[in-house]
Write a protein that holds these residues in place. Structure first.
Motif, PDB file in Angstrom:
ATOM      1  N   PRO A  29      -7.308  -2.209  -8.932  1.00 35.85           N
ATOM      2  CA  PRO A  29      -6.551  -1.372  -7.123  1.00 35.85           C
ATOM      3  C   PRO A  29      -5.464   0.192  -7.413  1.00 35.85           C
ATOM      4  O   PRO A  29      -5.141   0.723  -8.956  1.00 35.85           O
ATOM      5  CB  PRO A  29      -6.115  -2.222  -6.958  1.00 35.85           C
ATOM      6  N   GLY A  30      -5.109   0.942  -6.730  1.00 33.79           N
ATOM      7  CA  GLY A  30      -3.757   1.500  -6.836  1.00 33.79           C
ATOM      8  C   GLY A  30      -3.045   1.018  -7.091  1.00 33.79           C
ATOM      9  O   GLY A  30      -2.870  -0.463  -7.061  1.00 33.79           O
ATOM     10  N   PRO A  31      -1.803   1.594  -7.028  1.00 42.38           N
ATOM     11  CA  PRO A  31      -0.131   1.133  -7.296  1.00 42.38           C
ATOM     12  C   PRO A  31       0.365   0.551  -6.274  1.00 42.38           C
ATOM     13  O   PRO A  31       0.563  -0.350  -6.164  1.00 42.38           O
ATOM     14  CB  PRO A  31       0.541   2.418  -7.581  1.00 42.38           C
ATOM     15  N   GLY A  32      -0.565   0.567  -5.396  1.00 45.95           N
ATOM     16  CA  GLY A  32       0.645   0.451  -3.695  1.00 45.95           C
ATOM     17  C   GLY A  32      -0.625  -1.330  -3.691  1.00 45.95           C
ATOM     18  O   GLY A  32       0.280  -1.784  -3.313  1.00 45.95           O
ATOM     19  N   ARG A  33      -1.867  -1.316  -3.893  1.00 44.84           N
ATOM     20  CA  ARG A  33      -2.909  -2.095  -3.761  1.00 44.84           C
ATOM     21  C   ARG A  33      -1.882  -4.072  -4.930  1.00 44.84           C
ATOM     22  O   ARG A  33      -1.701  -4.866  -4.703  1.00 44.84           O
ATOM     23  CB  ARG A  33      -4.334  -2.295  -3.851  1.00 44.84           C
ATOM     24  N   MET A  34      -1.545  -3.030  -6.129  1.00 51.03           N
ATOM     25  CA  MET A  34      -1.345  -3.455  -7.169  1.00 51.03           C
ATOM     26  C   MET A  34      -0.558  -4.454  -6.830  1.00 51.03           C
ATOM     27  O   MET A  34       0.305  -5.514  -7.195  1.00 51.03           O
ATOM     28  CB  MET A  34      -1.335  -3.202  -8.621  1.00 51.03           C
ATOM     29  N   SER A  35       1.068  -3.486  -6.440  1.00 51.54           N
ATOM     30  CA  SER A  35       2.125  -4.065  -6.449  1.00 51.54           C
ATOM     31  C   SER A  35       2.191  -4.806  -4.757  1.00 51.54           C
ATOM     32  O   SER A  35       2.950  -5.773  -4.972  1.00 51.54           O
ATOM     33  CB  SER A  35       2.695  -2.895  -5.338  1.00 51.54           C
ATOM     34  N   VAL A 253       6.033  -1.337   0.001  1.00 48.71           N
ATOM     35  CA  VAL A 253       4.705  -2.395  -0.075  1.00 48.71           C
ATOM     36  C   VAL A 253       5.246  -3.883  -0.506  1.00 48.71           C
ATOM     37  O   VAL A 253       4.589  -5.081  -0.260  1.00 48.71           O
ATOM     38  CB  VAL A 253       3.550  -1.875  -1.030  1.00 48.71           C
ATOM     39  N   ALA A 254       5.506  -3.863  -1.608  1.00 50.19           N
ATOM     40  CA  ALA A 254       5.480  -5.030  -2.517  1.00 50.19           C
ATOM     41  C   ALA A 254       6.968  -6.001  -1.454  1.00 50.19           C
ATOM     42  O   ALA A 254       6.587  -7.356  -1.718  1.00 50.19           O
ATOM     43  CB  ALA A 254       6.773  -4.694  -3.478  1.00 50.19           C
ATOM     44  N   MET A 255       7.681  -5.598  -0.573  1.00 45.93           N
ATOM     45  CA  MET A 255       8.067  -6.746   0.527  1.00 45.93           C
ATOM     46  C   MET A 255       6.968  -6.800   1.671  1.00 45.93           C
ATOM     47  O   MET A 255       7.764  -8.035   1.640  1.00 45.93           O
ATOM     48  CB  MET A 255       9.634  -5.887   0.598  1.00 45.93           C
ATOM     49  N   VAL A 256       6.602  -6.369   1.708  1.00 47.97           N
ATOM     50  CA  VAL A 256       5.644  -6.806   2.353  1.00 47.97           C
ATOM     51  C   VAL A 256       4.648  -7.848   2.407  1.00 47.97           C
ATOM     52  O   VAL A 256       4.441  -9.076   2.455  1.00 47.97           O
ATOM     53  CB  VAL A 256       4.492  -5.404   3.439  1.00 47.97           C
ATOM     54  N   GLY A 257       3.689  -7.398   0.508  1.00 49.31           N
ATOM     55  CA  GLY A 257       3.336  -8.496   0.082  1.00 49.31           C
ATOM     56  C   GLY A 257       3.708 -10.100  -0.049  1.00 49.31           C
ATOM     57  O   GLY A 257       3.361 -10.702  -0.079  1.00 49.31           O
ATOM     58  N   MET A 258       5.146  -9.858  -0.432  1.00 48.77           N
ATOM     59  CA  MET A 258       6.492 -10.576  -1.122  1.00 48.77           C
ATOM     60  C   MET A 258       6.382 -11.353   0.359  1.00 48.77           C
ATOM     61  O   MET A 258       6.383 -12.847   0.302  1.00 48.77           O
ATOM     62  CB  MET A 258       7.410 -10.318  -1.465  1.00 48.77           C
ATOM     63  N   LEU A 259       6.513 -10.849   1.733  1.00 47.37           N
ATOM     64  CA  LEU A 259       6.334 -11.921   2.497  1.00 47.37           C
ATOM     65  C   LEU A 259       4.881 -12.398   2.672  1.00 47.37           C
ATOM     66  O   LEU A 259       5.308 -13.656   3.643  1.00 47.37           O
ATOM     67  CB  LEU A 259       7.011 -10.861   3.792  1.00 47.37           C
ATOM     68  N   THR A 260       4.115 -11.877   2.767  1.00 42.33           N
ATOM     69  CA  THR A 260       2.375 -12.542   2.701  1.00 42.33           C
ATOM     70  C   THR A 260       2.748 -13.641   2.925  1.00 42.33           C
ATOM     71  O   THR A 260       2.241 -14.439   3.102  1.00 42.33           O
ATOM     72  CB  THR A 260       1.949 -10.792   2.913  1.00 42.33           C
ATOM     73  N   GLY A 261       2.922 -13.527   1.025  1.00 39.99           N
ATOM     74  CA  GLY A 261       2.150 -14.681   0.028  1.00 39.99           C
ATOM     75  C   GLY A 261       3.120 -15.611   0.993  1.00 39.99           C
ATOM     76  O   GLY A 261       2.654 -17.187   0.641  1.00 39.99           O
TER      77      GLY A 261
END
Length: 277
Positions: A29-35, A253-261
């Motif tokens: 995946p690209g950096p965004g998805r990876m992050s 994007v990482a902050m959105v990912g952290m909240l989602t997890g």
């Protein structure tokens, strides 16, 4: 319920962790998805850390109300487990760095250069830290799942079959998100199914072992110890994943990912509460 039946359902609750592991086999995946995926794993682990400390604290405060000396003992056990879980992985990582440094020193490199092994080793070396962190995550989750197995076994041995069923289903659902939590360092690395199987056994297998022990005996001290060991290990791997996330970038994007997890792990935990566990 018999020991064999209890153990079988405890194994099912633990091995659902395998359902979250195939995410590691997706492409590059690209950096965004990876992050996003890396930080979603951090979010899952943050919730697990909260859940572990909450459960251990409930045991300690309950003991303090009835037997202050025992409660203090449980508190000291929590501190000891946190230290061993965290510093043990720090020491293991430091020893690993020393071994790699000695293996790739000038003499060792000269010895293997003529056979072409050095070139192949250099291509594999960047993968090693990712695999190591994934295994550390599985260890931390496994320690946590051991305590969940204790709860499953104890509920069956006491004849609380409604609670037993709820725990098996709830922990089984929860372990799916934990399986995803293991995968973050492996995204884009194409890990082998064999390695993913190892991570699944390390992370989910302790649920089965805990179920066996919980069915035959009850020990609040053992539960606190393994929860504390899990918390220490989880603190370590959160730090490692955060370090990796800074290298990837895409912090929004990482902050959105952290909240989602975090919310995904929290939602599966609510299943237990709504069902009355």
């Amino acid at each position: 319920m018999t020991l064999a039946g209890t153990a079988a359902l405890g194994a099912v609750a633990g091995l659902t962790i395998f359902l979250g592991l195939p995410v590691a086999r997706i492409g590059s995946p690209g950096p965004g998805r990876m992050s996003f995926l890396n930080s979603a794993s951090v979010g899952v682990l943050l919730f697990l850390l909260y859940d572990v400390i909450r459960n251990a604290s409930e045991t300690i405060t309950t003991a303090l109300d009835s037997d202050r000396l025992k409660g203090v003992g449980y508190g000291l056990l929590l501190a000891l487990g946190l230290g061993v879980g965290l510093l043990g992985l720090v020491g293991f990582e430091r020893a690993g760095r020393r071994r790699r440094a000695s293996a790739t020193g000038p003499g060792a490199m000269a010895a293997v250069a003529s056979t072409g092994i050095a070139a192949r080793a250099s291509r594999r070396e960047p993968l090693a830290p990712a695999y190591r962190v994934a295994l550390f995550i599985a260890v931390g989750i496994g320690l946590h799942n051991f305590s969940e197995g204790l709860a499953i076994g104890q509920s069956a041995s006491e004849g609380a079959y409604q609670l037993f069923g709820v725990l098996v289903i709830g922990f089984g659902l929860h372990n799916i998100t934990e399986g995803f939590g293991i995968t973050a360092p492996l995204i884009g690395k194409q890990p082998s199914w064999r390695f993913l199987g190892l991570c699944g056994l390390v992370g989910g297998g302790p649920t089965f072992v805990g179920t066996l022990l919980g069915y035959q005996s009850q020990s609040a001290a053992l539960s606190v110890l393994f929860l504390a060991l899990a918390a220490g290990a989880i603190i370590y791997v959160i730090g490692e994943l955060q370090h990796a996330g800074r290298k990837i970038g895409a912090h929004d994007v990482a902050m959105v990912g952290m909240l989602t997890g975090f919310l995904a792990a929290y939602a599966t935990d609510l299943v237990l509460h709504v069902a009355g566990a």
